[in-house]
Design an enzyme around this catalytic site. Structure first.
Site: not given
Ligand code: NAI
Length: 463
Positions: A306, A437, A176, A38, A174, A262
């Site tokens: 998801d 430690h 995130g 996936g 974005g 993103a």
């Molecule tokens: P996300 O939902 O975590 O973050 C997207 C961000 O984009 C948010 O902060 C939002 O406010 C912002 N945003 C939305 N529309 C916007 C716009 N038009 N202009 C500017 N900012 C905007 O989504 P992300 O980072 O794309 O990840 C997707 C999913 O995949 C999430 O649920 C995340 O938890 C998961 N993921 C987790 C990872 C990890 O655990 N390390 C790594 C990659 C993904």
């Protein structure tokens, strides 16, 4: 019936479910239309972490001068990086195929579409089963006006291929996990990176203190972060892609060579023929689950990961997959566990349980303990002088409610806190547990001491 169970999708949720069901004696098939493993293994968790590792090594080689070693200017071979990433992905995906063979899980290649409550069609052939687990994951969300164009406007999959040259200016929309991790990768490789975020904090779901600490660290590295900023549109200009933004009521144009969108992910619940099986799917594409056995409104059809519900995290999908598989095999298993989350930037941000704000909103009298890594001997030996460990406790019962950390290995250390919450540990339990430690993890113990006004290496609040 051809099978006891058919799992649709072989991502982390799907392959865990398939293997566990096979271990329990079910005759299992797994349908996959793309590559086994996936998004996570092929174009998500695994390749991003491989690239983040490359970036960290590159920065490490450059900063070694500080410790008295001069490697000279590192030469970057983008072909070599691509080959390394592919090798890591190949090893993981082959591993899953081997596990399928070892557990006698039949892999059915092709796109699956339900044709009835007990039947799915794949590549023109029909297969029947007593139970199904839908584990079809999610795909990147898009913003109108930012349609993908190879090498210019990309999503997370596109960002995994750096191409023939590192873009000079890399713009991320974005902040995130995805946006921040790629900001880290491209900045490490030499791009000037700007991150634009709609909200007033990065890593939206994170504890506000932890998010601020991460922002400070990324800005110190030279990444530009613009929060409370809207993107209005883009066009191809002479000098690159011109992205119009608005902040503080003013419009500005940013010019970039590559733009990463993103802004979240969308569940893949539509287009699977689930209506033919009578399964409810909401308008966003989430397959509705009705209980913690992960059953849908059609009890022999489960949904996990998801496609079922947030948070969209691989490890949550795995645990949901195990619960669904065990339930399908007649066990009483239910999904009920805290979900840690990690952003794998340097420094890492990791959390589990409630943020301070969430705990207060839930009516707890909150007791917080903090340990800044500036006071950690181990952090000093690593050349790290920022980062924090924050524990959120219940002042009445002393139970640990939440853990939030920014710093080295936060993604590993968070597991201690997840276990503590699962076991009902108090802050005192953590404070009384010997931590070796010098380690970064002893900061967890000291943050617990701090919550009780007894930290050794930092000032305590007056009691
Ligand atoms: P996300 O939902 O975590 O973050 C997207 C961000 O984009 C948010 O902060 C939002 O406010 C912002 N945003 C939305 N529309 C916007 C716009 N038009 N202009 C500017 N900012 C905007 O989504 P992300 O980072 O794309 O990840 C997707 C999913 O995949 C999430 O649920 C995340 O938890 C998961 N993921 C987790 C990872 C990890 O655990 N390390 C790594 C990659 C993904």
């Amino acid at each position: 019936m051809d099978f006891d169970l058919i799992v649709v999708g072989s991502g982390p949720g799907g392959y865990h479910a398939a293997i566990r069901a096979a271990q329990l004696g079910l005759n299992v098939a797994c349908v996959e239309k793309g590559d086994v493993g996936g998004v996570c293994l092929n174009v998500g968790c695994i390749p991003t972490k491989a690239l983040l590792h490359v970036g960290a090594e590159l920065r490490g080689a450059k900063s070694a001068k500080e410790f008295g070693i001069d490697f000279g200017e590192p030469k970057v071979d983008l072909g070599g990086i691509e080959a390394w990433k592919q090798k890591v992905v190949g090893k993981q995906t082959n591993g899953v195929k081997m596990l399928f063979r070892g557990n006698k899980v039949t892999l059915i290649e092709g796109e699956g579409r339900f044709t009835g409550p007990n039947e799915i069609e794949v590549a023109g052939e029909k297969h029947t089963a007593r139970s199904f687990i839908v584990a079809t994951g999610s795909r990147p969300a898009s913003i109108p006006g930012f349609e993908l164009e190879e090498g210019r406007i990309i999503d997370s999959t596109g960002a995994l291929t750096i191409g023939d040259e590192v873009p000079k200016r890399f713009l991320v929309i974005g902040a995130g996990a995805i946006g921040l991790e790629f900001a880290d990768v491209y900045h490490s490789l030499g791009s000037e990176v700007t991150v634009v975020e709609l909200l007033d904090q990065i890593a939206g779901a994170a504890d506000a203190d932890a998010a601020k600490e991460l922002r400070k660290a990324l800005e110190k590295r030279g990444i530009t972060i613009l929060t409370s900023t809207k993107v209005l549109g883009q066009k191809k200009g002479k000098k690159g892609t011109e992205v119009e933004i608005e902040r503080d009521g003013k419009k500005e144009t940013l010019v970039a060579d590559r733009v990463l969108v993103a802004v979240g992910r969308r569940p893949n619940g539509h287009g699977l023929g689930l209506e033919a099986a009578g399964v409810e799917v909401d308008e966003r594409g989430f397959v509705k689950v009705v209980n913690d056995h992960m059953q849908t409104n059609v009890p022999h059809i489960y949904a996990i990961g998801d496609v079922a519900r947030a948070p969209l995290l691989a490890h949550k999908a795995m645990k949901e997959g195990l619960a669904a598989a065990e339930h399908a095999a007649g066990k009483p298993t239910a999904y009920d566990t805290v979900v840690p989350s990690v952003i794998y930037t340097d420094p890492e941000l990791a959390s589990v349980g409630m943020t301070e704000e969430e705990a207060k909103a839930a009516g707890y009298e909150v007791r917080v303990g903090r340990f800044p890594l500036l006071a950690s001997g181990r952090a000093s030996t690593l050349g790290v002088d920022s980062g924090v460990i924050k524990l959120v406790g219940d002042a009445k019962t002393d139970l640990l409610l939440g853990f939030h950390m920014v710093g080295p290995n936060a993604g590993d250390i968070v597991s201690e806190a997840a276990l503590a919450i699962e076991m009902g540990a108090t802050l005192e339990d953590i404070a009384l547990t010997q931590h070796p430690h010098p380690t970064i993890s002893e900061g967890v113990m000291e943050a617990a001491e701090h919550a009780h006004g007894r930290a050794i290496h930092i000032a305590n609040r007056r009691r």
